[in-house]
Design a protein around this motif. Sequence first.
Motif, PDB file in Angstrom:
ATOM      1  N   UNK A 109       0.814  -1.219   0.000  1.00 56.64           N
ATOM      2  CA  UNK A 109       0.000   0.000   0.000  1.00 56.64           C
ATOM      3  C   UNK A 109       0.845   1.266   0.000  1.00 56.64           C
ATOM      4  N   UNK A 110       2.162   1.141   0.217  1.00 51.54           N
ATOM      5  CA  UNK A 110       3.044   2.314   0.187  1.00 51.54           C
ATOM      6  C   UNK A 110       4.478   1.859  -0.025  1.00 51.54           C
ATOM      7  N   UNK A 111       5.293   2.751  -0.571  1.00 54.85           N
ATOM      8  CA  UNK A 111       6.713   2.498  -0.781  1.00 54.85           C
ATOM      9  C   UNK A 111       7.481   3.780  -0.547  1.00 54.85           C
ATOM     10  N   UNK A 112       8.629   3.684   0.066  1.00 54.57           N
ATOM     11  CA  UNK A 112       9.497   4.830   0.298  1.00 54.57           C
ATOM     12  C   UNK A 112      10.816   4.590  -0.411  1.00 54.57           C
ATOM     13  N   UNK A 113      11.215   5.525  -1.269  1.00 60.23           N
ATOM     14  CA  UNK A 113      12.424   5.334  -2.063  1.00 60.23           C
ATOM     15  C   UNK A 113      13.661   5.981  -1.496  1.00 60.23           C
ATOM     16  N   UNK A 114      13.571   6.588  -0.321  1.00 59.50           N
ATOM     17  CA  UNK A 114      14.747   7.234   0.265  1.00 59.50           C
ATOM     18  C   UNK A 114      15.358   6.346   1.346  1.00 59.50           C
ATOM     19  N   UNK A 115      16.674   6.419   1.467  1.00 62.01           N
ATOM     20  CA  UNK A 115      17.347   5.720   2.549  1.00 62.01           C
ATOM     21  C   UNK A 115      17.514   4.231   2.297  1.00 62.01           C
ATOM     22  N   UNK A 116      17.855   3.506   3.364  1.00 66.07           N
ATOM     23  CA  UNK A 116      18.182   2.085   3.238  1.00 66.07           C
ATOM     24  C   UNK A 116      16.930   1.218   3.086  1.00 66.07           C
ATOM     25  N   UNK A 117      15.755   1.799   3.290  1.00 66.29           N
ATOM     26  CA  UNK A 117      14.522   1.009   3.205  1.00 66.29           C
ATOM     27  C   UNK A 117      13.896   1.053   1.815  1.00 66.29           C
ATOM     28  N   UNK A 118      14.699   1.384   0.819  1.00 63.33           N
ATOM     29  CA  UNK A 118      14.198   1.508  -0.552  1.00 63.33           C
ATOM     30  C   UNK A 118      13.795   0.132  -1.092  1.00 63.33           C
ATOM     31  N   UNK A 119      12.486  -0.063  -1.287  1.00 65.83           N
ATOM     32  CA  UNK A 119      11.983  -1.342  -1.805  1.00 65.83           C
ATOM     33  C   UNK A 119      11.278  -1.166  -3.154  1.00 65.83           C
ATOM     34  N   UNK A 120      11.554  -0.068  -3.832  1.00 69.69           N
ATOM     35  CA  UNK A 120      10.881   0.185  -5.099  1.00 69.69           C
ATOM     36  C   UNK A 120      11.277  -0.851  -6.156  1.00 69.69           C
ATOM     37  N   UNK A 121      10.316  -1.375  -6.907  1.00 66.00           N
ATOM     38  CA  UNK A 121      10.664  -2.245  -8.036  1.00 66.00           C
ATOM     39  C   UNK A 121      11.350  -1.433  -9.132  1.00 66.00           C
TER      40      UNK A 121
END
Length: 284
Positions: free
Chosen positions: A122-134
């Motif tokens: 339901x959400x994705x964050x592209x900044x920092x070490x938690x970047x899980x964007x496809x």
Amino acid sequence: MIFVKSKDADEWLACATLQAALGVKVVRNDDQSPQPRRSRQPRPNGRHDLTITYADGRRAAVEVVSTRDETAMGFSAASTSYTTVSRLTRTWVLVVSPEARIKDLKREAPAALARLEENGTTSLEGRGISDRRPQELRRLRVVSCVSTPPAEGNKAGFYLVQDFTAGWSGGSSDHGDLVVQRCNELLASAEKADVPRKLLASGLSERHAVVVVTFDWLDSLGSIESGALPRIAPTLPKGVDRLWLVIPREPGPIRAIYWLGDGRWRDVVLTEEQLEAPRGLFSG
């Protein structure tokens, strides 16, 4: 300077820059004559914008483009509009970086968001070490996205919001390289395919592309203004062998950086007199 159209302003800046840096004569090549009122024939648009004439008689073709075309105008409309998508079940807000392309997002984001919903994301964050964007969202320059169930009576879909947090980044040489990479992408895009086409059609062996860099490329603009010169060579499409990046700024000096195909970047800062030099080409 007063311009009726931004295209005129871009060509004026290109003329002034080429004359100041190379000491050459520059003339407009487009047909600027008025069309008859009742004429339904479109004005021919297959000619390059400017022609350079060197002191020894050699000539070169010039095509002028701006970074504002896709971003400033596209995001202004997109940020205030909502795209409904029948295959989605949620309302999404996509935060995208300044270099994102509206047409690509409108065409490809629906499928990417549908896959996120299928996976329960339901959400994705592209900044920092938690970047899980496809990879597809990275390619589309989606920085982050978040979704909620649609309000009652509303259809699922998405909004686009431009991310300015990267913002003004100063004079890092890395960003001098970044603006070159972005110009590579711009000139290779389908929207700018007419640039090499028109230059090749000129029949001239020397061909220049002038890119007027506006505030839509905010992350790169600051570095060029502050004096950075890129370290990498541009990757230019067939038909373009020289590249100019011009930064319009008023008030204040106008700086351009340019690549003449000899392995080095140069720059020029225009004086008031040099900036006014093309006036005769734009009067009447």
